[in-house]
Design a protein around this motif. Structure first.
Motif, PDB file in Angstrom:
ATOM      1  N   ARG A 117       9.099  19.112 -19.985  1.00  9.53           N
ATOM      2  CA  ARG A 117       8.660  19.467 -21.333  1.00  9.53           C
ATOM      3  C   ARG A 117       8.728  20.974 -21.605  1.00  9.53           C
ATOM      4  N   MET A 118       8.798  21.784 -20.565  1.00  7.99           N
ATOM      5  CA  MET A 118       8.624  23.225 -20.711  1.00  7.99           C
ATOM      6  C   MET A 118       9.653  23.849 -21.648  1.00  7.99           C
ATOM      7  N   GLY A 119      10.893  23.388 -21.608  1.00  3.41           N
ATOM      8  CA  GLY A 119      11.928  23.990 -22.431  1.00  3.41           C
ATOM      9  C   GLY A 119      11.823  23.649 -23.905  1.00  3.41           C
ATOM     10  N   GLU A 120      11.012  22.669 -24.259  1.00  2.00           N
ATOM     11  CA  GLU A 120      10.926  22.198 -25.637  1.00  2.00           C
ATOM     12  C   GLU A 120       9.683  22.694 -26.369  1.00  2.00           C
ATOM     13  N   ILE A 121       8.656  23.115 -25.632  1.00  3.53           N
ATOM     14  CA  ILE A 121       7.364  23.389 -26.255  1.00  3.53           C
ATOM     15  C   ILE A 121       7.439  24.509 -27.276  1.00  3.53           C
ATOM     16  N   TYR A 122       8.117  25.597 -26.944  1.00  6.49           N
ATOM     17  CA  TYR A 122       8.167  26.750 -27.845  1.00  6.49           C
ATOM     18  C   TYR A 122       8.794  26.363 -29.187  1.00  6.49           C
ATOM     19  N   GLU A 123       9.926  25.678 -29.128  1.00  9.78           N
ATOM     20  CA  GLU A 123      10.616  25.290 -30.351  1.00  9.78           C
ATOM     21  C   GLU A 123       9.795  24.276 -31.144  1.00  9.78           C
ATOM     22  N   ARG A 124       9.214  23.317 -30.471  1.00  4.22           N
ATOM     23  CA  ARG A 124       8.428  22.294 -31.164  1.00  4.22           C
ATOM     24  C   ARG A 124       7.185  22.889 -31.817  1.00  4.22           C
ATOM     25  N   MET A 125       6.632  23.915 -31.205  1.00  4.48           N
ATOM     26  CA  MET A 125       5.486  24.577 -31.808  1.00  4.48           C
ATOM     27  C   MET A 125       5.887  25.229 -33.132  1.00  4.48           C
ATOM     28  N   ASN A 126       7.011  25.928 -33.140  1.00  6.38           N
ATOM     29  CA  ASN A 126       7.501  26.530 -34.381  1.00  6.38           C
ATOM     30  C   ASN A 126       7.803  25.466 -35.432  1.00  6.38           C
ATOM     31  N   ASN A 127       8.406  24.365 -35.002  1.00  3.95           N
ATOM     32  CA  ASN A 127       8.717  23.285 -35.936  1.00  3.95           C
ATOM     33  C   ASN A 127       7.449  22.667 -36.509  1.00  3.95           C
ATOM     34  N   MET A 128       6.421  22.550 -35.677  1.00  2.00           N
ATOM     35  CA  MET A 128       5.167  21.958 -36.141  1.00  2.00           C
ATOM     36  C   MET A 128       4.562  22.759 -37.283  1.00  2.00           C
ATOM     37  N   VAL A 129       4.540  24.082 -37.142  1.00  2.00           N
ATOM     38  CA  VAL A 129       3.990  24.940 -38.197  1.00  2.00           C
ATOM     39  C   VAL A 129       4.805  24.771 -39.476  1.00  2.00           C
ATOM     40  N   GLY A 130       6.137  24.711 -39.339  1.00  2.00           N
ATOM     41  CA  GLY A 130       6.992  24.515 -40.497  1.00  2.00           C
ATOM     42  C   GLY A 130       6.786  23.164 -41.161  1.00  2.00           C
ATOM     43  N   GLU A 131       6.600  22.121 -40.365  1.00  2.00           N
ATOM     44  CA  GLU A 131       6.367  20.783 -40.909  1.00  2.00           C
ATOM     45  C   GLU A 131       5.063  20.738 -41.695  1.00  2.00           C
ATOM     46  N   ILE A 132       4.029  21.362 -41.164  1.00  4.69           N
ATOM     47  CA  ILE A 132       2.746  21.401 -41.877  1.00  4.69           C
ATOM     48  C   ILE A 132       2.895  22.163 -43.194  1.00  4.69           C
ATOM     49  N   LYS A 133       3.650  23.245 -43.161  1.00  9.90           N
ATOM     50  CA  LYS A 133       3.880  24.022 -44.383  1.00  9.90           C
ATOM     51  C   LYS A 133       4.587  23.173 -45.435  1.00  9.90           C
ATOM     52  N   ASP A 134       5.599  22.419 -45.021  1.00 12.86           N
ATOM     53  CA  ASP A 134       6.316  21.552 -45.951  1.00 12.86           C
ATOM     54  C   ASP A 134       5.400  20.481 -46.534  1.00 12.86           C
ATOM     55  N   VAL A 135       4.586  19.871 -45.671  1.00 11.81           N
ATOM     56  CA  VAL A 135       3.698  18.798 -46.116  1.00 11.81           C
ATOM     57  C   VAL A 135       2.659  19.312 -47.108  1.00 11.81           C
ATOM     58  N   MET A 136       2.120  20.488 -46.838  1.00 11.65           N
ATOM     59  CA  MET A 136       1.011  20.986 -47.647  1.00 11.65           C
ATOM     60  C   MET A 136       1.462  21.574 -48.981  1.00 11.65           C
ATOM     61  N   LYS A 137       2.760  21.675 -49.211  1.00  7.93           N
ATOM     62  CA  LYS A 137       3.238  22.133 -50.513  1.00  7.93           C
ATOM     63  C   LYS A 137       2.823  21.168 -51.612  1.00  7.93           C
ATOM     64  N   ASP A 138       2.881  19.866 -51.313  1.00  7.87           N
ATOM     65  CA  ASP A 138       2.540  18.836 -52.295  1.00  7.87           C
ATOM     66  C   ASP A 138       1.284  18.075 -51.887  1.00  7.87           C
TER      67      ASP A 138
END
Length: 352
Positions: A190-211
């Motif tokens: 999992r180590m190689g994926e955590i950093y990218e997935r963390m950034n994606n998570m913040v972006g996904e929340i931002k997209d969701v909270m727009k509406d």
């Protein structure tokens, strides 16, 4: 006891009277706990209760739901679940109409509030059917006044359209967090994926909270997440991210990340490379090894060793003479290895 109390003022402590009242309600033959249990198990329970009451709940974003989002809806949902689980007959009527069980919050399980609300939503139809049955109405008429009032509130909550709309919005906001935690808790590298997935998570929340009806809370949500990430991240996250070939693929970099942010190759990200250098300094036993690791890492981005990462697509990692090279894009775990980057023999990339 009275003689001892002249100094300790035991009678003035309100918890003393609560203790006496509790002892009176105890079953016959009740024995006081041993001094060992009082100094260990019971004292630890009291300490956890105090900590739970004094800790800032807004800092508990990873193990619980967003407390910065209005918690009235969450409390209502927990109240509905608790009512059914605490009343055997009500639970039996519900089970006759549902194939799923209601789930309650568990302190030892991550994201338990998300799981509770998700299951409650899945059981919405069964709950709505339950509270309109004659058997429910007959049962609800029985009992004391407190039970009747609680039952009426449960019915109002289940039949409230606004409550379920709020539940949908809360689940939409917290789902990216739940997905990340579930991924990290799974098996495999999992180590190689955590950093990218963390950034994606913040972006996904931002997209969701727009509406989302809770959109006004996004700045606070982002602040809480990033503050927790700063406490949890380690240099190995950056190193694993930088050693995962798919993050250098042209098609991947050109695609916008969640939240509309432009992706960058790990070796062009200042924060990532700072973490990589820090990781090398910790791994290396001396300056010579540190220099060697940095040199070998730099060789990965030249045409002399390994594929040209900036230009090749994902398919090139699985074909031709370069199918076995320094890194496996699915597994970049360096823990426990005594080999340097150039010497590492990774498994065949054709294998799962």
């Amino acid at each position: 006891m009275c003689k001892w109390d002249t100094v300790q003022c035991l009678w003035l402590n309100p918890q003393f009277h609560e203790m006496v009242s509790a002892i009176n309600k105890a079953p016959p033959g009740y024995k006081a706990p041993s001094s060992e249990k009082a100094r260990t198990v019971l004292l630890d329970e009291c300490a956890r209760d105090v900590k739970r009451l004094t800790i800032n709940p807004r800092h508990m974003v990873y193990t619980r739901s967003f407390y910065c989002i209005p918690g009235k809806r969450l409390k209502r949902g927990k109240m509905v679940v608790k009512f059914f689980l605490n009343h055997t007959q009500a639970l039996a009527i519900f089970r006759d109409n549902s194939k799923l069980e209601l789930l309650k919050v568990a302190q030892t399980r991550f994201a338990s509030h998300y799981i509770l609300l998700k299951r409650l939503k899945d059981c919405r139809e069964a709950l709505a059917t339950t509270v309109v049955l004659n058997s429910w109405r007959e049962w609800a008429k029985q009992g004391d006044e407190n039970k009747k009032k609680a039952g009426e509130l449960v019915v109002q909550t289940i039949q409230s359209e606004s409550f379920w709309i709020n539940v949908d919005h809360i689940l939409a906001v917290t789902k990216p967090i739940f997905s990340l935690i579930k991924f990290c808790d799974g098996d495999g590298p999992r180590m190689g994926e955590i950093y990218e997935r963390m950034n994606n998570m913040v972006g996904e929340i931002k997209d969701v909270m727009k509406d989302n009806i809770f959109g006004e809370f996004y700045p606070e949500v982002e602040k809480i997440i990033l503050a927790r990430w700063d406490k949890m991240t380690i240099p190995l996250h950056c190193l694993g991210f930088a050693l995962t070939p798919r993050f250098y693929d042209t098609r991947y970099i050109e695609a916008l990340a969640p939240g509309g942010q432009q992706r960058r190759a790990p070796n062009l990200d200042k924060e990532v490379m700072t973490g990589v250098i820090d990781a090398f300094e910790r791994i290396a036993e001396n300056q010579e090894e540190d220099d060697l690791l940095r040199k070998q890492f730099g060789n990965l981005f030249s045409h002399k060793k390994g594929p040209p990462l900036h230009n090749n697509g994902l398919d090139s990692y699985k074909e031709g003479p370069l199918k076995k090279w320094d890194m496996n894009p699915e597994s970049t775990n360096l823990e426990g290895s005594t080999s340097r980057l150039e010497d590492m023999q990774w498994e065949n990339l054709d294998k799962e």
